[in-house]
Every structure is written in structure tokens, then in C-alpha cells.
Write an enzyme that holds these catalytic residues in place. Structure first.
Site, PDB file in Angstrom:
ATOM      1  N   HIS A  92      -2.108   1.557  -7.870  1.00 30.10           N
ATOM      2  CA  HIS A  92      -2.536   0.179  -7.594  1.00 30.10           C
ATOM      3  C   HIS A  92      -3.468   0.124  -6.384  1.00 30.10           C
ATOM      4  O   HIS A  92      -3.019  -0.004  -5.243  1.00 30.10           O
ATOM      5  CB  HIS A  92      -1.302  -0.695  -7.341  1.00 30.10           C
ATOM      6  CG  HIS A  92      -1.619  -2.157  -7.218  1.00 30.10           C
ATOM      7  ND1 HIS A  92      -0.670  -3.135  -7.430  1.00 30.10           N
ATOM      8  CD2 HIS A  92      -2.764  -2.811  -6.920  1.00 30.10           C
ATOM      9  CE1 HIS A  92      -1.220  -4.327  -7.247  1.00 30.10           C
ATOM     10  NE2 HIS A  92      -2.496  -4.152  -6.920  1.00 30.10           N
ATOM     11  N   LEU A  95     -10.816  -0.980  -5.686  1.00 27.41           N
ATOM     12  CA  LEU A  95     -11.986  -0.225  -5.207  1.00 27.41           C
ATOM     13  C   LEU A  95     -13.255  -1.082  -5.199  1.00 27.41           C
ATOM     14  O   LEU A  95     -14.296  -0.644  -4.734  1.00 27.41           O
ATOM     15  CB  LEU A  95     -12.178   1.039  -6.047  1.00 27.41           C
ATOM     16  CG  LEU A  95     -10.993   2.024  -6.017  1.00 27.41           C
ATOM     17  CD1 LEU A  95     -11.328   3.298  -6.772  1.00 27.41           C
ATOM     18  CD2 LEU A  95     -10.570   2.349  -4.588  1.00 27.41           C
ATOM     19  N   ARG A  96     -13.160  -2.301  -5.725  1.00 27.05           N
ATOM     20  CA  ARG A  96     -14.181  -3.358  -5.547  1.00 27.05           C
ATOM     21  C   ARG A  96     -15.493  -3.133  -6.297  1.00 27.05           C
ATOM     22  O   ARG A  96     -16.399  -3.966  -6.172  1.00 27.05           O
ATOM     23  CB  ARG A  96     -14.477  -3.596  -4.067  1.00 27.05           C
ATOM     24  CG  ARG A  96     -13.259  -3.913  -3.213  1.00 27.05           C
ATOM     25  CD  ARG A  96     -12.483  -5.105  -3.714  1.00 27.05           C
ATOM     26  NE  ARG A  96     -11.480  -5.566  -2.741  1.00 27.05           N
ATOM     27  CZ  ARG A  96     -10.475  -6.379  -3.061  1.00 27.05           C
ATOM     28  NH1 ARG A  96     -10.331  -6.808  -4.304  1.00 27.05           N
ATOM     29  NH2 ARG A  96      -9.610  -6.764  -2.144  1.00 27.05           N
ATOM     30  N   ASN A 126      -9.930  -6.637 -11.102  1.00 23.66           N
ATOM     31  CA  ASN A 126     -10.373  -7.971 -10.655  1.00 23.66           C
ATOM     32  C   ASN A 126     -11.635  -7.874  -9.810  1.00 23.66           C
ATOM     33  O   ASN A 126     -11.708  -8.383  -8.697  1.00 23.66           O
ATOM     34  CB  ASN A 126      -9.261  -8.688  -9.886  1.00 23.66           C
ATOM     35  CG  ASN A 126      -8.844  -7.962  -8.618  1.00 23.66           C
ATOM     36  OD1 ASN A 126      -9.034  -6.754  -8.495  1.00 23.66           O
ATOM     37  ND2 ASN A 126      -8.280  -8.692  -7.668  1.00 23.66           N
ATOM     38  N   ASP A 184      -4.301  -8.272 -12.489  1.00 20.72           N
ATOM     39  CA  ASP A 184      -3.848  -8.336 -11.088  1.00 20.72           C
ATOM     40  C   ASP A 184      -4.797  -9.155 -10.228  1.00 20.72           C
ATOM     41  O   ASP A 184      -6.013  -9.057 -10.334  1.00 20.72           O
ATOM     42  CB  ASP A 184      -3.704  -6.942 -10.480  1.00 20.72           C
ATOM     43  CG  ASP A 184      -3.242  -7.026  -9.028  1.00 20.72           C
ATOM     44  OD1 ASP A 184      -2.350  -7.847  -8.752  1.00 20.72           O
ATOM     45  OD2 ASP A 184      -3.788  -6.306  -8.179  1.00 20.72           O
ATOM     46  N   HIS A 211       1.022  -8.920 -11.969  1.00 24.42           N
ATOM     47  CA  HIS A 211       1.111  -9.599 -10.671  1.00 24.42           C
ATOM     48  C   HIS A 211       1.974 -10.832 -10.919  1.00 24.42           C
ATOM     49  O   HIS A 211       1.560 -11.736 -11.638  1.00 24.42           O
ATOM     50  CB  HIS A 211      -0.312  -9.962 -10.232  1.00 24.42           C
ATOM     51  CG  HIS A 211      -0.398 -10.891  -9.066  1.00 24.42           C
ATOM     52  ND1 HIS A 211      -0.966 -10.522  -7.874  1.00 24.42           N
ATOM     53  CD2 HIS A 211      -0.022 -12.191  -8.912  1.00 24.42           C
ATOM     54  CE1 HIS A 211      -0.935 -11.554  -7.025  1.00 24.42           C
ATOM     55  NE2 HIS A 211      -0.365 -12.577  -7.636  1.00 24.42           N
ATOM     56  N   HIS A 264       3.782  -4.717  -6.843  1.00 25.71           N
ATOM     57  CA  HIS A 264       4.088  -5.164  -5.468  1.00 25.71           C
ATOM     58  C   HIS A 264       5.298  -6.087  -5.319  1.00 25.71           C
ATOM     59  O   HIS A 264       5.180  -7.240  -4.915  1.00 25.71           O
ATOM     60  CB  HIS A 264       2.864  -5.800  -4.801  1.00 25.71           C
ATOM     61  CG  HIS A 264       2.059  -6.773  -5.634  1.00 25.71           C
ATOM     62  ND1 HIS A 264       2.612  -7.813  -6.320  1.00 25.71           N
ATOM     63  CD2 HIS A 264       0.726  -6.835  -5.877  1.00 25.71           C
ATOM     64  CE1 HIS A 264       1.652  -8.486  -6.931  1.00 25.71           C
ATOM     65  NE2 HIS A 264       0.506  -7.915  -6.688  1.00 25.71           N
ATOM     66  N   ASP A 338      -1.420  -1.144  -3.074  1.00 24.47           N
ATOM     67  CA  ASP A 338      -2.175  -2.383  -3.275  1.00 24.47           C
ATOM     68  C   ASP A 338      -3.315  -2.465  -2.249  1.00 24.47           C
ATOM     69  O   ASP A 338      -3.595  -3.531  -1.693  1.00 24.47           O
ATOM     70  CB  ASP A 338      -1.260  -3.615  -3.198  1.00 24.47           C
ATOM     71  CG  ASP A 338      -1.952  -4.877  -3.704  1.00 24.47           C
ATOM     72  OD1 ASP A 338      -3.068  -4.789  -4.266  1.00 24.47           O
ATOM     73  OD2 ASP A 338      -1.370  -5.968  -3.531  1.00 24.47           O
ATOM     74  N   HIS A 342     -11.128  -6.030   2.526  1.00 25.67           N
ATOM     75  CA  HIS A 342     -11.907  -7.261   2.670  1.00 25.67           C
ATOM     76  C   HIS A 342     -12.800  -7.139   3.900  1.00 25.67           C
ATOM     77  O   HIS A 342     -12.443  -6.453   4.865  1.00 25.67           O
ATOM     78  CB  HIS A 342     -10.993  -8.480   2.844  1.00 25.67           C
ATOM     79  CG  HIS A 342     -10.248  -8.860   1.614  1.00 25.67           C
ATOM     80  ND1 HIS A 342     -10.874  -9.313   0.469  1.00 25.67           N
ATOM     81  CD2 HIS A 342      -8.921  -8.854   1.331  1.00 25.67           C
ATOM     82  CE1 HIS A 342      -9.968  -9.575  -0.462  1.00 25.67           C
ATOM     83  NE2 HIS A 342      -8.776  -9.294   0.018  1.00 25.67           N
TER      84      HIS A 342
END
Ligand SMILES: [Zn+2]
Ligand SMILES: [Zn+2]
Length: 464
Positions: A92, A95-96, A126, A184, A211, A264, A338, A342
Site C-alpha cells: 500500500h 507513488l503519484r 488514485n 483507495d 479503504h 490501514h 500507506d 504531499h
């Protein structure tokens, strides 16, 4: 009985051969002799001082210390006093890529994982746009094959754009290489949609990672609902927001014979639901994060959103203790970070407005070792095992320290002390929940699928 769903082939079975679940950049295969380290692989019954010879990326020999001679051209690591563990696997991480590379990308994210001792991660879907088509899976795998320091697998979304309305083409996504499915970031609100996805799963395989959050109960909450939120005057997310969804989805999975992974876990009530589901024989697996094992909502008093705002939120000491107990008794299958990078501008704002999520790959082992193993709350064996088995719910076996296996291992100095973030991060983002903390133990070297994926700079200079 079971509702017949449109377009689902009557034959439940194979969707043909699937691609390898994980991909990485090709690098030279390692040839290294690690001398005199303490080897620990609890599941394989390995525990003791040994030499380990890796040749062309394969563990070719494990023998008594001093018994393996280094041939010419073999790099030797004098590792007396250090430990060697099977490398870790995180099911989980965020990696964006695509679309949010200012936070992280496949290169920085896998480098961050390697620095934490990982030799495999599964990336969430996501992104921007979300990973909802076979072409996107193929494009991500192609990119990973050029830039990923360690093997990485990709999950696809359950519903298009994570809108919770229309299922993705799960069969095509699996054929393109999706390791599993997840929305998620948000829950699957409709029980009907989840049920249909689990019906398709019987044909496609691929565990669905969930999630768990009832959005109506969570409302606009920004931290755990309890005494601390009341004192701070912040809106809370009650524990039952998580546990009622787990109860619902475990029941659906049990009814459909599906496979789900609860992501999570944060609350005591949630563990009770997991225990009930497992006792019923439902195929539910679950994970807990290092931050939920080590922190409580007391930390939120600092209003430091960069370190302490995440979803699900940090809960009470009773919740934390319940999570630790559930990890120790096997109710919780694995530790997953997780890892959620950011940018500073998304975190350095009023608490209510800050993005949710913290990074954790580089500190997973060291944080739990410092907070739970050193005080004697859990054993080192348990930590190594639970960091290593995260791929199993998705059909990826844990790495083993044994002759003939590809080299997936990490060399760790349990005596080392370091201040998190002092020398920067491999991750592109700095929102580590451990930022500024002094942690005991540090990963020195990571071998992932036979390649040297990470080497601590100071260690390579011989001054660690
Ligand atoms: Zn989540
Ligand atoms: Zn997540």
C-alpha cells in the site's frame, strides 16, 4: 441465490496467462559477499551468524562465518554486528504517477522504498487521472521498467474514476498486469457495486483492497472523534465510521466468496469485526500502518498537519494497544505504510485545510523497531515477518533467505541512531510522520531482485 450479473461469463476460471505482477528497471546483477552478519528469517527458521554469498543476483551460499572465500571481483561487506533480513514488501503505497509528480514519482517512490529495506511495493490507483484502463496499466508498467529501483506492481481502480458508479473492465485490467483492485482514497459506498466487483473477481482474480469509511459518519471530520477533538474544537471521525463498513463488506465478501483486503486499520472496533469475519472463514486480510502502531490522537495537539493528519486518523491509546495485540496474535496480516507524499503547500496550511497522508517507507522498520521492539512490546521476529509478508494477499510470496533464491534482502544496523530528515529524503516529499525524531536502527543496503537498490551513502564511505 446469487444475482446473475450482466455480461459475466458462465465459465468461472481462467482469463489466460497473466503478465509478471511486478516490474523494475534492469540493473547489473549483484555479486557480493556479506560476511558475519546475523541472519534472521523467522518463517524460514533462519537465525544466526552467517556469511551470505550473492552471485549474479542469486543467493548461492549461506554458511558459517569465515567459511566462504571471496574470489576476485567479489565485493565484500564486513557485516559483523549487523543484521540481514529478507527484504520487506509494502502492499500500500502512493507513488503519484501519473499526474502528481510534484509529490512523488515512480523513480523517487521506489528509491524511498529501497531506502527502507523494501524489495517490492504495490502502488495505489488514485492518481490523476485514476488508473482505470488497461492502457494506463501498460503505460505505468512500461515506465516502471525504465525507472523503478525495486519491483513495483500496480492496482487498478474498482470503479471508473473512483466515482463508485461503473465497474472498470477487471478482466482486461488483469490481463494488462493489474495485481488487484482498489478505490483507495475513498470507500466503495454502494454495496451493490462492491458485490458485483466480487462476482467478477471470481473470474478475474485480484484481491480488492478497501479503504473503509462511512462517508456520512466521517462527515467533515479531520481527526479522531474523542476527548482530544473536543478539547481542540476540531470535527471528529468516529471509530465506527471504519468498523461499520468492515462489517458490511466482510458480509458481502462472505456471501460472494470474495477476497478483500482491509486497508490501514485504525480502530479497536474494526479489529473485532475482522476477528468475527476470519472466524467465519471469510477471505479477509488486513494491514496496519506504522503510524497507527506508534502514535495516538494526542499528537494532534501540536496541530502539525504535515506529520499527524491522515485518513484514517490517529486514534486513542486503547486503539493503538488493540492494533498491537492484533498484530501479535495474527489477526492483522501485515504492516503497510500507506506512504502518501504531499507537497509542503498542501500541508503547511490550517489543520482543517491540509491534505491527509504521511510518508513512511524510509522509516517503517526503524520507527516500529524503536517504538515497539526496543521497549519489548513486540519481538524483532514479528516485525521482520509482518513487514515482509504484505504481498501474500495479492499472490506474491514473501522473500526468503535461502540458497537458490534471488537476492531480496536488507542489511540493517540495529545500533545506529539517526535523525529523520536530517540528511533529506529519497522521497520527493517531506511529510514524514517521523520528521525530526531520533530513531534507532537503520537500513544500510537493500538488494531487490538481485540488484543493489540502495546503499546508505555514509555506509558506502565506510563510516556508518
Ligand atoms: Zn485509504
Ligand atoms: Zn492509501
Amino acid at each position: 441465490m446469487n444475482e446473475v450479473i450482466d455480461g459475466l461469463p458462465e465459465e468461472q476460471g481462467s482469463i489466460g496467462s497473466l503478465p509478471d505482477p511486478l516490474v523494475q528497471r534492469e540493473s547489473p546483477q549483484a555479486t557480493i559477499l556479506i560476511r558475519g552478519a546475523e541472519l534472521l528469517d523467522p518463517a524460514a527458521g533462519v537465525d544466526g551468524q552467517r556469511d551470505v554469498l550473492v552471485e549474479d543476483g542469486v543467493i548461492t551460499k549461506i554458511a558459517d562465518p569465515g567459511s566462504i572465500d571471496a574470489e576476485d571481483g567479489v565485493e565484500v561487506i564486513e557485516a559483523e554486528g549487523f543484521h540481514v533480513f529478507p527484504a520487506f514488501f509494502d502492499p500500500h503505497v502512493h507513488l503519484r504517477t501519473p499526474g502528481q509528480e510534484y509529490k512523488e514519482d515512480l523513480e523517487t517512490g521506489t528509491r524511498s522504498a529501497a531506502a527502507g529495506g523494501y524489495a517490492g511495493v504495490l502502488a495505489m490507483a488514485n492518481t490523476s487521472p485514476t488508473v482505470s484502463t488497461p492502457e494506463q496499466i501498460e503505460s505505468l508498467r512500461d515506465r516502471a521498467s525504465r525507472v523503478a529501483s525495486i519491483p513495483v506492481g500496480f492496482l487498478a481502480t474498482v470503479t471508473h474514476g473512483m466515482k463508485g458508479e461503473e465497474l472498470t473492465d477487471m478482466a482486461e485490467l488483469r490481463q494488462a498486469g493489474a495485481v488487484g483492485f482498489t478505490d483507495d482514497g475513498v470507500p466503495i459506498e454502494s454495496p451493490r457495486i462492491l458485490r458485483r466487483a466480487l462476482q467478477y473477481q471470481r473470474m478475474t482474480g485480484g484481491r480488492i483492497a478497501l479503504h473503509q469509511e462511512d462517508v456520512e459518519l466521517s462527515g467533515a471530520g479531520v481527526m479522531h472523534e474523542g476527548a482530544v477533538s473536543a478539547e481542540l474544537g476540531l470535527r471528529g471521525v468516529p471509530s465506527i465510521s471504519e468498523s461499520v463498513m468492515i462489517a458490511r463488506d466482510a458480509a458481502i465478501a462472505g456471501y460472494e466468496g470474495g477476497q478483500i483486503q482491509i486497508q490501514h486499520l485504525s480502530a479497536r472496533e474494526s479489529i473485532q469485526q475482522i476477528r468475527l469475519a476470519k472466524a467465519e472463514g471469510i477471505d479477509v486480510t488486513c494491514e496496519v500502518s506504522p503510524h497507527h502502531l506508534c502514535l495516538t490522537d494526542e499528537a494532534v495537539r501540536t496541530l502539525d498537519a504535515s506529520r499527524y493528519k491522515m485518513n484514517p486518523p490517529l486514534r486513542t491509546e486503547a486503539d493503538r494497544q488493540a492494533l498491537i495485540d492484533a498484530l501479535a496474535d495474527g489477526t492483522i496480516d501485515c504492516i503497510a505504510t500507506d506512504h502518501a507524499p504531499h507537497a509542503v503547500h498542501e500541508k503547511e496550511v490550517p489543520y482543517e485545510a491540509a491534505n491527509m497522508g504521511v510518508t513512511g517507507l524510509e522509516t517503517a522498520f526503524s520507527s516500529v523497531y524503536t517504538e515497539l521492539v526496543l521497549p519489548g512490546r513486540i519481538s524483532l521476529d514479528l516485525l521482520v515477518e509482518k513487514l515482509g509478508c504484505g504481498g501474500a494477499p495479492f499472490g506474491i510470496e514473501p522473500f526468503r533467505l535461502q540458497e537458490g533464491s534471488r537476492a531480496n534482502l536488507c542489511l540493517v544496523d540495529l545500533e545506529a541512531e539517526w535523525v529523520v530528515g536530517e540528511d533529506g529524503y529519497e522521497s520527493r516529499s517531506v511529510n514524514s510522520w517521523c520528521a525530526g525524531e531520533t530513531l534507532k536502527s537503520r537500513v544500510l543496503v537493500t538488494l531487490a531482485d538481485g540488484q543493489v537498490a540502495f546503499r546508505l551513502r555514509t555506509f558506502s564511505l565506510g563510516v556508518a
